[in-house]
Write a protein that holds these residues in place. Structure first.
Motif, PDB file in Angstrom:
ATOM      1  N   ILE B  82     -16.632  48.761 109.662  1.00  0.00           N
ATOM      2  CA  ILE B  82     -16.615  49.385 108.165  1.00  0.00           C
ATOM      3  C   ILE B  82     -17.085  48.339 107.150  1.00  0.00           C
ATOM      4  CG2 ILE B  82     -15.308  50.884 106.776  1.00  0.00           C
ATOM      5  CD1 ILE B  82     -14.443  52.034 109.065  1.00  0.00           C
ATOM      6  N   THR B  83     -16.104  47.053 107.440  1.00  0.00           N
ATOM      7  CA  THR B  83     -16.299  46.144 106.285  1.00  0.00           C
ATOM      8  C   THR B  83     -17.573  45.463 106.617  1.00  0.00           C
ATOM      9  OG1 THR B  83     -15.026  44.620 107.921  1.00  0.00           O
ATOM     10  CG2 THR B  83     -13.815  45.224 106.109  1.00  0.00           C
ATOM     11  N   LYS B  84     -18.033  45.314 107.705  1.00  0.00           N
ATOM     12  CA  LYS B  84     -19.699  44.912 107.649  1.00  0.00           C
ATOM     13  C   LYS B  84     -20.610  45.808 107.144  1.00  0.00           C
ATOM     14  CE  LYS B  84     -20.434  42.931 111.818  1.00  0.00           C
ATOM     15  NZ  LYS B  84     -20.672  42.526 113.328  1.00  0.00           N
ATOM     16  N   LYS B  85     -20.329  46.931 107.517  1.00  0.00           N
ATOM     17  CA  LYS B  85     -21.337  48.113 106.893  1.00  0.00           C
ATOM     18  C   LYS B  85     -21.284  47.937 105.116  1.00  0.00           C
ATOM     19  CE  LYS B  85     -21.783  53.008 107.261  1.00  0.00           C
ATOM     20  NZ  LYS B  85     -21.241  54.087 107.809  1.00  0.00           N
ATOM     21  N   MET B  86     -19.955  47.680 104.796  1.00  0.00           N
ATOM     22  CA  MET B  86     -19.832  47.774 103.240  1.00  0.00           C
ATOM     23  C   MET B  86     -20.629  46.438 102.703  1.00  0.00           C
ATOM     24  SD  MET B  86     -18.168  50.265 102.199  1.00  0.00           S
ATOM     25  CE  MET B  86     -18.337  51.374 103.526  1.00  0.00           C
ATOM     26  N   LEU B  87     -20.479  45.362 103.369  1.00  0.00           N
ATOM     27  CA  LEU B  87     -21.270  44.115 102.992  1.00  0.00           C
ATOM     28  C   LEU B  87     -22.680  44.390 103.047  1.00  0.00           C
ATOM     29  CD1 LEU B  87     -19.201  41.349 104.823  1.00  0.00           C
ATOM     30  CD2 LEU B  87     -19.531  41.595 102.191  1.00  0.00           C
ATOM     31  N   ALA B  88     -23.239  45.180 103.751  1.00  0.00           N
ATOM     32  CA  ALA B  88     -24.684  45.543 104.029  1.00  0.00           C
ATOM     33  C   ALA B  88     -25.023  46.353 102.852  1.00  0.00           C
ATOM     34  CB  ALA B  88     -24.875  46.159 105.502  1.00  0.00           C
ATOM     35  N   GLU B  89     -23.838  47.231 102.450  1.00  0.00           N
ATOM     36  CA  GLU B  89     -24.297  48.559 101.706  1.00  0.00           C
ATOM     37  C   GLU B  89     -24.346  47.864 100.188  1.00  0.00           C
ATOM     38  OE1 GLU B  89     -22.109  52.157 101.149  1.00  0.00           O
ATOM     39  OE2 GLU B  89     -22.222  52.274 103.375  1.00  0.00           O
ATOM     40  N   PHE B  90     -23.300  46.787 100.025  1.00  0.00           N
ATOM     41  CA  PHE B  90     -23.314  46.221  98.509  1.00  0.00           C
ATOM     42  C   PHE B  90     -23.909  44.862  98.631  1.00  0.00           C
ATOM     43  CE2 PHE B  90     -20.259  49.673  98.840  1.00  0.00           C
ATOM     44  CZ  PHE B  90     -20.612  50.530  97.762  1.00  0.00           C
ATOM     45  N   PRO B  91     -25.038  44.515  98.964  1.00  0.00           N
ATOM     46  CA  PRO B  91     -25.460  43.121  99.167  1.00  0.00           C
ATOM     47  C   PRO B  91     -25.106  42.244  97.933  1.00  0.00           C
ATOM     48  CG  PRO B  91     -27.555  44.412  99.080  1.00  0.00           C
ATOM     49  CD  PRO B  91     -26.206  45.123  99.143  1.00  0.00           C
ATOM     50  N   GLY B  92     -24.819  40.996  98.036  1.00  0.00           N
ATOM     51  CA  GLY B  92     -24.675  40.232  97.024  1.00  0.00           C
ATOM     52  C   GLY B  92     -23.477  40.593  95.904  1.00  0.00           C
ATOM     53  N   GLN B  93     -22.883  41.813  96.209  1.00  0.00           N
ATOM     54  CA  GLN B  93     -22.166  41.938  95.033  1.00  0.00           C
ATOM     55  C   GLN B  93     -20.499  42.074  95.517  1.00  0.00           C
ATOM     56  OE1 GLN B  93     -24.182  46.014  94.996  1.00  0.00           O
ATOM     57  NE2 GLN B  93     -23.658  45.812  92.810  1.00  0.00           N
ATOM     58  N   ASP B 128     -16.422  38.839 115.872  1.00  0.00           N
ATOM     59  CA  ASP B 128     -17.103  40.160 116.363  1.00  0.00           C
ATOM     60  C   ASP B 128     -16.587  40.296 118.075  1.00  0.00           C
ATOM     61  OD1 ASP B 128     -18.310  40.756 114.170  1.00  0.00           O
ATOM     62  OD2 ASP B 128     -20.313  39.728 114.915  1.00  0.00           O
ATOM     63  N   VAL B 129     -16.626  39.102 118.718  1.00  0.00           N
ATOM     64  CA  VAL B 129     -16.329  38.972 120.087  1.00  0.00           C
ATOM     65  C   VAL B 129     -14.784  39.357 120.412  1.00  0.00           C
ATOM     66  CG1 VAL B 129     -16.116  37.384 122.273  1.00  0.00           C
ATOM     67  CG2 VAL B 129     -18.187  37.419 120.870  1.00  0.00           C
ATOM     68  N   VAL B 130     -13.873  38.985 119.448  1.00  0.00           N
ATOM     69  CA  VAL B 130     -12.593  38.991 119.759  1.00  0.00           C
ATOM     70  C   VAL B 130     -12.222  40.485 119.459  1.00  0.00           C
ATOM     71  CG1 VAL B 130     -10.138  38.686 118.389  1.00  0.00           C
ATOM     72  CG2 VAL B 130     -11.675  36.802 119.062  1.00  0.00           C
ATOM     73  N   PHE B 131     -12.875  41.071 118.793  1.00  0.00           N
ATOM     74  CA  PHE B 131     -12.502  42.843 118.342  1.00  0.00           C
ATOM     75  C   PHE B 131     -13.292  43.301 119.259  1.00  0.00           C
ATOM     76  CE2 PHE B 131     -11.229  41.687 113.682  1.00  0.00           C
ATOM     77  CZ  PHE B 131     -10.150  42.247 113.878  1.00  0.00           C
ATOM     78  N   GLU B 132     -14.519  43.191 119.709  1.00  0.00           N
ATOM     79  CA  GLU B 132     -15.082  43.880 120.809  1.00  0.00           C
ATOM     80  C   GLU B 132     -14.341  43.762 122.090  1.00  0.00           C
ATOM     81  OE1 GLU B 132     -18.917  43.533 123.465  1.00  0.00           O
ATOM     82  OE2 GLU B 132     -18.934  42.428 121.740  1.00  0.00           O
ATOM     83  N   LYS B 133     -13.684  42.813 122.531  1.00  0.00           N
ATOM     84  CA  LYS B 133     -13.195  42.761 123.797  1.00  0.00           C
ATOM     85  C   LYS B 133     -11.553  42.802 123.446  1.00  0.00           C
ATOM     86  CE  LYS B 133     -16.658  41.316 126.013  1.00  0.00           C
ATOM     87  NZ  LYS B 133     -17.421  42.011 126.925  1.00  0.00           N
TER      88      LYS B 133
END
Lengths: 140, 219
Positions: B82-93, B128-133
């Motif tokens: 979700i945090t990654k999604k937010m970074l993509a949704e609000f680029p540079g902001q 990413d890996v730490v959370f995925e696994k």
């Protein structure tokens, strides 16, 4: 001197207030209870129910059944306060995970803390269950 | 008996009313805290950010999102995409800062591993890996933190160096500093988010998005 019946009602109020107070800290203020807090809750919560029934049934023998719970809670509360106020070092505390039993979460007027409130409640309950009280026949 | 019932109900109702009243007063006082402005806002943001050495996005961004996380925490795992999604949704902001709050048995181990990967420039991939696994290495019934090393190896890291770096007292101190400061800031669970220095009360995609939008809309 309180009558036996009145001391049961008074004990019930103490237990119910402590129960609601602890729920306020954990559910409203979102302060996580430590392990020792949970053990004290186990001793406190049933008292609300058994003292409530005893008050309705006018059954003063309940003191005998409630006393072991109050004393158990009192012993844990004393231990908790000794840890909390660093009279016993924390290294021997059973809290290894989650919130530490010595984390200061609340300090009102520079004195009142959650473990101290618990100690006061259990001490009061133990007194109410052990001190002699007037039987009802003499009171009325 | 009848009189006793009335007394019991009366006292119970009074205690419950008192409880509800206290709850209302408490909730109102915590939402009515005025939004900080000017220098106060800058100070609060700085306090929450720490060194900001694990961060994404421009440091001049209007919104600073600080997350205190625990690599072994399941909710942190759920919030990660979700945090990654937010970074993509609000680029540079958004300037996103990550800090540690190790609450579980192997959190310090996993956090040290993450910090060590940063020295090889692979921190975010490793996260990413730490959370995925996480379900494999961090299962609460049978945690196997050593499994992490195998997963991290696949990122092409120098494992001998990583294991050496993990023992560096500077890394332990870095994690401990985050935890101490987090506790002082009132972090009691993970993940805890701060948006421009203010702690977010609700977790989830909706609350995070609306907090960011609100911060962007604040002049």
């Amino acid at each position: 001197m309180l009558t036996s019946q009145h001391s049961i009602l008074f004990a019930w109020i103490v237990a119910a207030s402590s129960t609601l107070g602890s729920l306020f800290f954990s559910e409203v203020m979102r302060l996580p209870p430590c392990v020792l807090c949970w053990y004290q809750r186990i001793a406190m919560y049933p008292l609300v129910l058994i003292l409530g029934v005893a008050w309705l049934k006018d059954d003063t023998r309940v003191k005998l059944y409630a006393l072991p719970l109050a004393v158990t809670g009192l012993v844990i509360a004393i231990y908790h306060n000794l840890l909390y106020y660093k009279i016993i070092p924390e290294s021997i505390s059973p809290c290894v995970q989650g919130i530490s039993c010595t984390t200061r979460q609340i300090q009102w007027f520079g004195l009142i803390t959650i473990p101290l409130l618990s100690l006061a409640s259990f001490a009061l309950l133990t007194l109410l269950f052990t001190l002699p009280s007037r039987p009802r026949s003499l009171a009325s | 008996m009848k009189k006793n019932i009335y007394i019991l109900i009366g006292v119970a109702a009074s205690l419950v009313s008192l409880f509800l009243l206290a709850t209302m007063i408490y909730k109102q006082s915590s939402t009515n805290t005025p939004s900080p402005e000017g220098t106060q806002l800058i100070e609060m943001r700085a306090k929450v950010m720490g060194d900001a050495d694990r961060s994404l996005g421009p440091s001049t961004a209007r919104v600073v999102v600080v997350e205190f996380l625990d690599p072994e925490c399941e909710s942190c795992r759920l919030m990660h995409p979700i945090t990654k999604k937010m970074l993509a949704e609000f680029p540079g902001q958004i300037h996103f800062v990550l800090r540690y709050m190790p609450f579980h048995g192997n959190s310090v181990y996993a956090s040290s591993a993450l910090e060590a990967t940063a020295r090889q420039g692979k921190f975010w991939e490793a996260l990413d890996v730490v959370f995925e696994k996480q379900p494999e290495w961090g299962s609460h019934q049978n945690p196997q933190p050593k499994l992490l090393m195998g997963y991290l190896k696949e990122l092409g890291l120098d494992m001998a160096r990583l294991e050496e770096d993990m023992k560096d007292p500077a890394i332990a101190a870095r994690i401990e500093k985050d935890k101490t400061e987090g506790l002082a800031l009132g972090v009691r669970g993970t993940p805890t988010f701060f948006i421009n220095g203010q702690m977010m009360q609700d977790l989830g995609e909706g609350p995070l998005r609306s907090s960011i939008q609100q911060a962007l809309a604040t002049p």
